[in-house]
Design a protein around this motif. Sequence first.
Motif, PDB file in Angstrom:
ATOM      1  N   ALA A 193       0.716  -1.335  -0.008  1.00  0.00           N
ATOM      2  CA  ALA A 193       0.122   0.065  -0.112  1.00  0.00           C
ATOM      3  C   ALA A 193       0.862   1.439   0.183  1.00  0.00           C
ATOM      4  N   LEU A 194       1.961   1.394   0.766  1.00  0.00           N
ATOM      5  CA  LEU A 194       2.905   2.398   0.637  1.00  0.00           C
ATOM      6  C   LEU A 194       3.468   2.694  -0.382  1.00  0.00           C
ATOM      7  N   ALA A 195       3.993   1.368  -1.252  1.00  0.00           N
ATOM      8  CA  ALA A 195       4.658   1.676  -2.502  1.00  0.00           C
ATOM      9  C   ALA A 195       3.627   1.979  -3.685  1.00  0.00           C
ATOM     10  N   ALA A 196       2.419   1.694  -3.496  1.00  0.00           N
ATOM     11  CA  ALA A 196       1.278   2.067  -4.477  1.00  0.00           C
ATOM     12  C   ALA A 196       1.045   3.679  -4.351  1.00  0.00           C
ATOM     13  N   ASP A 197       1.191   4.173  -3.194  1.00  0.00           N
ATOM     14  CA  ASP A 197       0.687   5.653  -3.018  1.00  0.00           C
ATOM     15  C   ASP A 197       1.752   6.345  -2.133  1.00  0.00           C
ATOM     16  N   PRO A 198       2.928   6.382  -2.735  1.00  0.00           N
ATOM     17  CA  PRO A 198       4.248   6.973  -2.006  1.00  0.00           C
ATOM     18  C   PRO A 198       3.947   8.547  -2.199  1.00  0.00           C
ATOM     19  N   SER A 199       4.790   9.181  -1.216  1.00  0.00           N
ATOM     20  CA  SER A 199       5.011  10.641  -1.276  1.00  0.00           C
ATOM     21  C   SER A 199       6.558  10.521  -1.906  1.00  0.00           C
ATOM     22  N   PRO A 200       6.778  11.513  -3.010  1.00  0.00           N
ATOM     23  CA  PRO A 200       8.340  11.521  -3.570  1.00  0.00           C
ATOM     24  C   PRO A 200       9.153  12.114  -2.369  1.00  0.00           C
ATOM     25  N   CYS A 201       8.680  12.470  -1.552  1.00  0.00           N
ATOM     26  CA  CYS A 201       9.694  13.210  -0.372  1.00  0.00           C
ATOM     27  C   CYS A 201       9.963  12.046   0.893  1.00  0.00           C
ATOM     28  N   ALA A 202       9.308  10.932   0.739  1.00  0.00           N
ATOM     29  CA  ALA A 202       9.384  10.196   1.872  1.00  0.00           C
ATOM     30  C   ALA A 202      10.231   8.831   1.659  1.00  0.00           C
ATOM     31  N   ASP A 203      10.894   8.199   2.595  1.00  0.00           N
ATOM     32  CA  ASP A 203      11.398   6.898   2.705  1.00  0.00           C
ATOM     33  C   ASP A 203      10.619   6.045   3.605  1.00  0.00           C
ATOM     34  N   TYR A 204      10.260   4.953   3.612  1.00  0.00           N
ATOM     35  CA  TYR A 204       9.565   3.938   4.305  1.00  0.00           C
ATOM     36  C   TYR A 204      10.223   2.905   4.924  1.00  0.00           C
ATOM     37  N   TYR A 205      10.407   2.928   6.194  1.00  0.00           N
ATOM     38  CA  TYR A 205      10.988   1.878   6.986  1.00  0.00           C
ATOM     39  C   TYR A 205      10.210   0.954   7.589  1.00  0.00           C
ATOM     40  N   VAL A 206      10.209  -0.144   6.938  1.00  0.00           N
ATOM     41  CA  VAL A 206       9.064  -1.516   7.400  1.00  0.00           C
ATOM     42  C   VAL A 206       9.892  -2.348   8.308  1.00  0.00           C
ATOM     43  N   SER A 207       9.550  -2.664   9.506  1.00  0.00           N
ATOM     44  CA  SER A 207      10.198  -3.698  10.383  1.00  0.00           C
ATOM     45  C   SER A 207       9.648  -4.885  10.025  1.00  0.00           C
ATOM     46  N   ILE A 208      10.542  -6.194  10.032  1.00  0.00           N
ATOM     47  CA  ILE A 208       9.919  -7.369   9.756  1.00  0.00           C
ATOM     48  C   ILE A 208      10.393  -7.891  11.071  1.00  0.00           C
TER      49      ILE A 208
ATOM     50  N   ARG B 235      -5.377   4.089   3.849  1.00  0.00           N
ATOM     51  CA  ARG B 235      -5.476   5.499   4.525  1.00  0.00           C
ATOM     52  C   ARG B 235      -4.095   5.978   4.908  1.00  0.00           C
ATOM     53  N   ILE B 236      -3.309   5.099   5.827  1.00  0.00           N
ATOM     54  CA  ILE B 236      -2.037   5.625   6.179  1.00  0.00           C
ATOM     55  C   ILE B 236      -1.246   6.055   4.867  1.00  0.00           C
ATOM     56  N   ALA B 237      -1.169   5.410   3.937  1.00  0.00           N
ATOM     57  CA  ALA B 237      -0.350   5.792   2.779  1.00  0.00           C
ATOM     58  C   ALA B 237      -0.702   6.948   2.178  1.00  0.00           C
ATOM     59  N   SER B 238      -2.169   7.219   1.861  1.00  0.00           N
ATOM     60  CA  SER B 238      -2.401   8.459   1.526  1.00  0.00           C
ATOM     61  C   SER B 238      -2.169   9.563   2.328  1.00  0.00           C
ATOM     62  N   ALA B 239      -2.565   9.386   3.821  1.00  0.00           N
ATOM     63  CA  ALA B 239      -2.523  10.299   4.636  1.00  0.00           C
ATOM     64  C   ALA B 239      -0.991  11.055   4.605  1.00  0.00           C
ATOM     65  N   ILE B 240       0.010  10.268   4.723  1.00  0.00           N
ATOM     66  CA  ILE B 240       1.531  10.492   4.570  1.00  0.00           C
ATOM     67  C   ILE B 240       1.701  11.294   3.219  1.00  0.00           C
ATOM     68  N   HIS B 241       1.389  10.761   2.315  1.00  0.00           N
ATOM     69  CA  HIS B 241       1.801  11.027   0.944  1.00  0.00           C
ATOM     70  C   HIS B 241       1.283  12.683   0.876  1.00  0.00           C
ATOM     71  N   TYR B 242       0.057  12.794   1.162  1.00  0.00           N
ATOM     72  CA  TYR B 242      -0.288  14.306   0.962  1.00  0.00           C
ATOM     73  C   TYR B 242      -0.020  15.128   1.940  1.00  0.00           C
ATOM     74  N   ALA B 243       0.515  14.689   3.144  1.00  0.00           N
ATOM     75  CA  ALA B 243       0.723  15.583   4.332  1.00  0.00           C
ATOM     76  C   ALA B 243       2.164  16.100   4.147  1.00  0.00           C
ATOM     77  N   TYR B 244       2.917  15.178   3.361  1.00  0.00           N
ATOM     78  CA  TYR B 244       4.541  15.000   3.233  1.00  0.00           C
ATOM     79  C   TYR B 244       4.899  15.217   1.811  1.00  0.00           C
ATOM     80  N   ARG B 245       3.925  15.630   0.878  1.00  0.00           N
ATOM     81  CA  ARG B 245       4.185  15.706  -0.646  1.00  0.00           C
ATOM     82  C   ARG B 245       5.180  16.818  -0.899  1.00  0.00           C
ATOM     83  N   GLU B 246       5.501  17.034  -2.119  1.00  0.00           N
ATOM     84  CA  GLU B 246       6.246  18.149  -2.558  1.00  0.00           C
ATOM     85  C   GLU B 246       5.605  19.402  -2.525  1.00  0.00           C
ATOM     86  N   GLY B 247       6.352  20.547  -2.768  1.00  0.00           N
ATOM     87  CA  GLY B 247       5.613  21.848  -2.778  1.00  0.00           C
ATOM     88  C   GLY B 247       4.784  22.107  -1.637  1.00  0.00           C
TER      89      GLY B 247
END
Length: 464
Positions: free
Chosen positions: A98-113, A413-425
Amino acid sequence: MRSFVLSIALLVSLFAVAIPAAADDSPTAGDPACLADDALVALDSGCPGAAVLPSAVAALEQARAAAPALSDDLPPWCRLHAEAVFWTAADWPLLSEALAADPSPCADYYVSIPPQSADHTLLRGAQDDLLRALGPQIHPVAEMTLGTLTGWDHWVHAAPGRTWFDAGVEFRRRMAAAGYRFDLGETWLLNEFDRSTRRDEEPYSRAAMRELVRGLYDGGGTLPPVQGIVEIGIAYTHQNIPDVAAYKDELKSWLQDSDFWEAVAPAIKILTKETYPDARFWGVAGSSRHDRTEHLSQYMEHVNNLVESGPRSLSDMQTFIRNTFMPLGSATWPAFGPDPYTPPFCCGHGWTMIPLEEMLHLISEQVYAVRQYAASHPQGAPAGRLGFSWQPTNNFKLPAAEWLAARKALAARIASAIHYAYREGGASAEGACSPPESSVDWCTGGDVAGAVFDPRWATFDSWK
């Protein structure tokens, strides 16, 4: 990537993780990994009945072939570099997709396994490849679990002469054997500094944790130094603990231990405090977004607030916190909270036994609160850092199809919220609530029976 011969023997050897081999480390059928929708997760975990299917072999080979190089620098128009951290107990492929499908271009995502369930010192061997294949912004992270009967505390005390430094070095060695790419920014997550660290007691005294973190960073001198992620646990610091003042006094004492913090600071890339909001202190009917945000921030940022209000003697600690700290929110639904556990407040997330629609709003408002706090504290933490605990648990006993749809909705919802709160511009906190050109507002709160705001966490705004 490493060469891979498509044979059953080598595939099974890879999934078991070569160091050390364990013949009887299979989890039970009830382990979250064994209930995952992804067959590779169950196979990798050694679940009962898991088989090496041609489709699983093909999926792993495709993941290895797609593994990316380092991502390019951030676009110049990014206002913040978002670093989103996710502690997961299950469903890490679904969340990562989900994060990869809707990423912010300004973000790195660290997913613990998480480690293997039957032996928490063993890594899940193929999962880093699968996450890495989702793109250069998705970084698999190996979780080091200290507790439980099979965690690293047990490993340290299982043989004479072992030390916590040895444990850190061994964990890094196992990461390298499993194929983690330190050159791509992949790292470790320590779970966790807990109440015993705060109080400087056994089992995880400050001296022990200093040595462990040193070993994790150093890698024994044969691996490159790697900064990691350290969690400060939720136990006995839930939003509804009865004695907030006593906790505050203990926290102040710990924060003033300059020898400890000076020792661990060089090894820590991100320091995160588990602050899992309780919906009973959020979903106040008729409340404003401003009031909900204020109370979310008072709890989620209480460590940050206390450090910033501290005396001049804390100047080094303040610099460290500004450069590393973030609160870890909760996307775990539906959670019983700490109430069922004994002793009280030893375990559990914040209470989220609410309808899915309300949980989507609570997730959105957590992103909004963290982003808004960062905007109003531009010289300090959390800057672009934020994160969530992700442990979906079907406590409502939903049918399988409905439960899968709910988890996908939470992840999206997580992905979208992060994408648009931390997007470019012109990104702002508002993006967490309403994506551009959308009429939907995901920050309208909830209506939780009996919900009230808790003013006690406001006291962390002052050192006194």
